[in-house]
Structure formats: structure tokens, C-alpha cells
Write a protein that holds these residues in place. Sequence first.
Motif: not given
Lengths: 244, 418
Positions: B317-318, B321-329, B331, B411, B415
Motif C-alpha cells: 500500500q505504501e 501511495v508513493r506511486r500515486a504521489l509520483g515516485a518514479p519506478p 526510485s 498502483p 492502493l
Amino acid sequence: MIKVENIHKTYHMGSNSLHVLKGVDVDIKEGEMVSIMGSSGSGKSTLLNILGILDTYDSGSYHLDGMPIGPMSEAKAARYRNKYIGFVFQSFNLITFKNALENVALPLYYQNVSRRKRNRIAMEYLDRMGLADHAMHMPNEMSGGQKQRIAIARALIADPRIILADEPTGALDTKTSYEVMEILRDVNRSGKTVIIVTHEPDIAARTGRVIRVRDGQIDHNYDIHAEMAAMVGAEDGQQTHTLG
Amino acid sequence: MFDIDKWEEIISSLKKNKFRTLLTGFGVFWGMFMLMVLVGAGNGLRNGVMKQFGDFATNSMFVWSNSTSMAYKGFPRGRWCPYEYTDVEILKRRVKGIKVVAPQMGAWGSGGSGITTHGQFKGTYTLQGQVPEYYQVDPADIVSGRYINQMDLIERRKVAVIGKRVVEELFVPGEDPLGQYICSGGIYFKVIGVSSSRHSGDWADEQNKEISIPFTTCQMIFNRGNTVDNFAIVADDDADIDCVENDVRRTLADIHSFHPDDASAMGCSNVGKQFAQVKGLFLGVNILVWIVGIGTLLAGVIGISNIMLIVIKERTQEIGVRRALGAPPLSIIGSIVSESVLLTMVSGVLGMLCGAFLMEGVASLMDASANEGFVDPTVDFNIAVASLVIIIASGVLAGIIPSQRAMAIKPVDALRDE
């Protein structure tokens, strides 16, 4: 700002397939505050996920701020989400081992903003939410309303064009729900397009326009006022906030 | 690469499950520890055996005369023809790749009683007729005095180089044996040197009880004419010892008229061959050590990979969330791989250090008793560096599969995972 035309989406689960969206058209102008309503399973969350580039669609077209959003690499999707869209979730989805400030600053981290600068900006947004004194608190030390305000600050920090809120009041009591809605209306007044998914008519009634999703299609004949009038205790003054 | 936030996150994620982190790390720790201990022990065993060899010329052999088993050139079988001192020059001339030919003669069966006396002391020692070249076959340290030289040989001097055990047994402590006389088989020899073996174990004990006299003196005293007991032959470093053995056999067959294919007419102890076998044995030990060590390490790495899969499951889930916030793969992959590398590296390096220190400790404890068959069981610096590379590579490997798994989750699914 958002233009969705004839979108179809089918989920495949083993041998079963579920046609969730059956030709949905949505047109949302910049600066609008719109709620998407629908019962559980109507496809409203799927629609929101597609709008948020969290999910893909099978056919149709989706333009975000004039850009076509189709199949794309995860890296590109991540960049779009980071830049254009702020998410607010029902269960807040704060990262539990990070304090409020770090949670708010996270989207800027993915933009490679320096630690000092993003913490300063995060502090400003926390202050706007009235939570500056909670900056160092961990999520489990805060109430639901506080957590949702942190989440809204997080959604806003990257200065996106659109805020997508999936049942933002679903886990909150009525009073807190209205406070959160008030904040979202402020956000809208500051010029951002706000889209809220909800199944509570009184929440939907606090938005400028209601899009009703029923069985994977838009119900164009839906009238929020009729529903509100039909509800018991609907005349407790909340109606004054709805559009005339 | 260096990003405080990322490392803070990784460390906090590792700290959150201290016990699990500890157990997971232990797998790699133990793998690395075992690898170091096994490699060290293998080295110790090899060093021990190599030390027994001392500075013995490894590309060498001893040949001696035996009775023939085939009739040849009118001679019957069962004939025994002793080799002669003059063979030395012929062998050197005819056999390619020969470096040293040292004729030897044992005095024990030739009238020497074996009992040697000095004053009131006596003891039984091996009396050997040697040439100066023997020093190139099996050198011993000359503690005092000198070794036999060419003049001793030419003048057939009655001089002796004695082992240090002989000194201990025949002389009172503190007495200088140089220039004194010892008596063996009724003949007096002047002590010109004291030798100390470079071997270890029984071989050293034996060598330290040897008395070496000039070869020609030995021939004369024991009435052996021109004969030789055996030849110690050293081949050039790059010579094939088997070829040399064959050529020596053919040459001696020619000189002494025995059949060149007569295997029993020339006794041969091929040190080069035996040494190659020992080296092969240690190569085998080494391969086994690495298979077992790497296997144990691999088990630890697989453990880390498994735990990383669980970590990802827990953090689905975390990650969503990170991917929803725009974390590039990159990262997300990076943080998972970094976590796995950090865990592998810390535990691997700890294991390596513990293993290396243990072996160093064992080595320093053992120094006192040098006669063990186990010497200096430590690990080379090169091996340690190689192991470090293996650790880092395995950390990356342990992280990559789980991170691929994390990226395979959409993502929205991530989520939804509650």
C-alpha cells in the motif's frame, strides 16, 4: 481541463470479466468543483483511477489539460501524476513511519527538490492547514481530521492542476467531514479543479456539479436536489450550500 | 546515489523489524563467516603440507639401482649393477632439462655402525655421503660453520656437517661443536658445520639427526669404489619431470646395459609427480571449500531475497501511495535494492571480518608450535576483496527480483491492498 470520451473498461478476473465502464463521457472545466456519485460497484472509483492515471482504460480517449493520456511508461505516468494531480484518499494513506512534515514534503522529494527547500514549503502548507504545531507528529498521533488535512497539504504541495479526492470524508464524522469539505472548497476557490468521489449526497451537494455514475454509465437525468429533498432531515440548512 | 532521506527510510524500515532483520542478516553473516573459515582452514592445511616440503626442490626425483627383471645383451635377469660416480657427467650431458645431479651414499650398510660418539656421549645417526650440489636439492639452514664444499670432495677430507639434534645430544649445552671431532665407525670426523632443517614435523626431526660427510670420503672409507647409492636429480623449473625420468632411465640403461623398458632395473621416487598430486589434492579441497562456502552464502542471499518479498508484500500500500504521489519506478526499485544491498553488505562484511579475525587468532595461537600440519590458516587480501564483490553482487541480486515484483503491481491495486 478533463475531457473523457466514450471510455470503456473491463476487468478480467480469471474466466470472469466485469464490464465496469460502458462508454463514459466526462467534461470538466478548469476551476470546477465536481463530485462523482454512485453506489458501490457503479464504476465511480474506476473512473477516478483512470482520471488519476492510476489505471488504464480499454477504449475511448482521455485528455488532461489538452494532453492525450493513453498507454504510457510507468515513469512518464509517475511524472504526470506528480506534476498535474494531487490525491486525497479515504484512508488518508499517510506513510506511517514518517512525520507530518515529511509526509507533506514527499511529492517534492520525487521532484528532487532539496531537503531544506521542500521542508520549508511543507511547513507553509501545514501552516495553511493550521497544523504547523503538528509538523513533527507521526500519523498515529493525530485525529482523522488532522490526518486528512495533512493529506490535503500533501496533495497541494506540488501545486497540481487537479485534486482528486476518493471518498475524502468516508472515514470522518459529520462535523469533521464538513470541515474537510470547507478546506477543499477553499482549495477550489484558489483556482484548482477539484474532483470528489463520494456516495454521500450531503457531501456531493457541497460541490458545484454532480456527476452520477450508474452501472458504468453517466446518469444525465440525475438531480441532486430531488435526492436531497427526499432525504430525511435534509432541510437542516445544508441545502443553502448547494447550487441553485 | 547518496540521499539522506532514502537511507533514513531504509534504516527505519530495517529497524522496524529488528528481530527479522537480525535473522535475515545472520544467514549472510554465517555464509560469509563459513566461507572465510573454510578458505582459511584450506589455506592452513595447504601451508602445513607445503611447510613440510620446506625448500625441497619440487621438480626433482631420486633414482637408485635395482636388480633387472629382463635378460638383455647376453646378461641374465636378476643382475644388479650399481650406478657409478661417473654417471653424473653423462646424465648431465645427455638428459635435457637436468639442473642438478647429486650422487648420494648412505654409510649405514657399508660398515658404518650408525653409532656416533663424542666424548662420553653417543647416539645413532644417519651418516650420508653428499656432494655440495645436494644443497640445491634439499637445502637446510646452516646455523654455524659451512656446508661441504668442492675442496672437501677433492681432498676426501674427513669432515662432517651435523644436524642440530646431533649437537644437542653429543655436546654439552653451550659447547661449540665447530672444530671438534666426532667418531663414527671408528673414524674421526671434524665438525665443520651445523644444519637446521627447513621442513616441519617428522621430516625435520629426521633431517636434524643427519650427519653429512663428503661423498668421496664416504666412498673411500667404506670401500665402495666408484659406486653410488642413488642420484638426487633436479630438473629445470619448466621441464616435464616425466620426460626427464624417461630420459634418465634410457641413459642409465645404455650405460649399465639393462633393457630400457625394464621397469624394475631403476628404482625411482618421483618427487615432482608426488608434489603435483598433492597440489591437485589441494586444488580439489579448494574447489570443495568454494562450493560449500558459496552455497552457504547463496542460502543466506536467498533468505534475504525472500524477506524482501515479504517486505514488499507488507509495503504494497505504501508503494502504491508513493506511486500515486509520483515516485518514479527507479526510485522504488532503487530503495528496495539499496535496502537489500545494505543488509547483505553489513552482515556479509561482519561475517567476513569475524571469519578473518577468527582465523588470524587461530594463526597467532599456533605460531608457537610450528610442527603442526596446519600453518597460517589465514585468508588472502585478494580473496577478501573478491568476497566483498560477491557480497555486493548478491545483495543486488537479492533485491532485484523482489523489486521487479513490486513494479509489477499496478498502483491502483497497490492502493487497494489493505
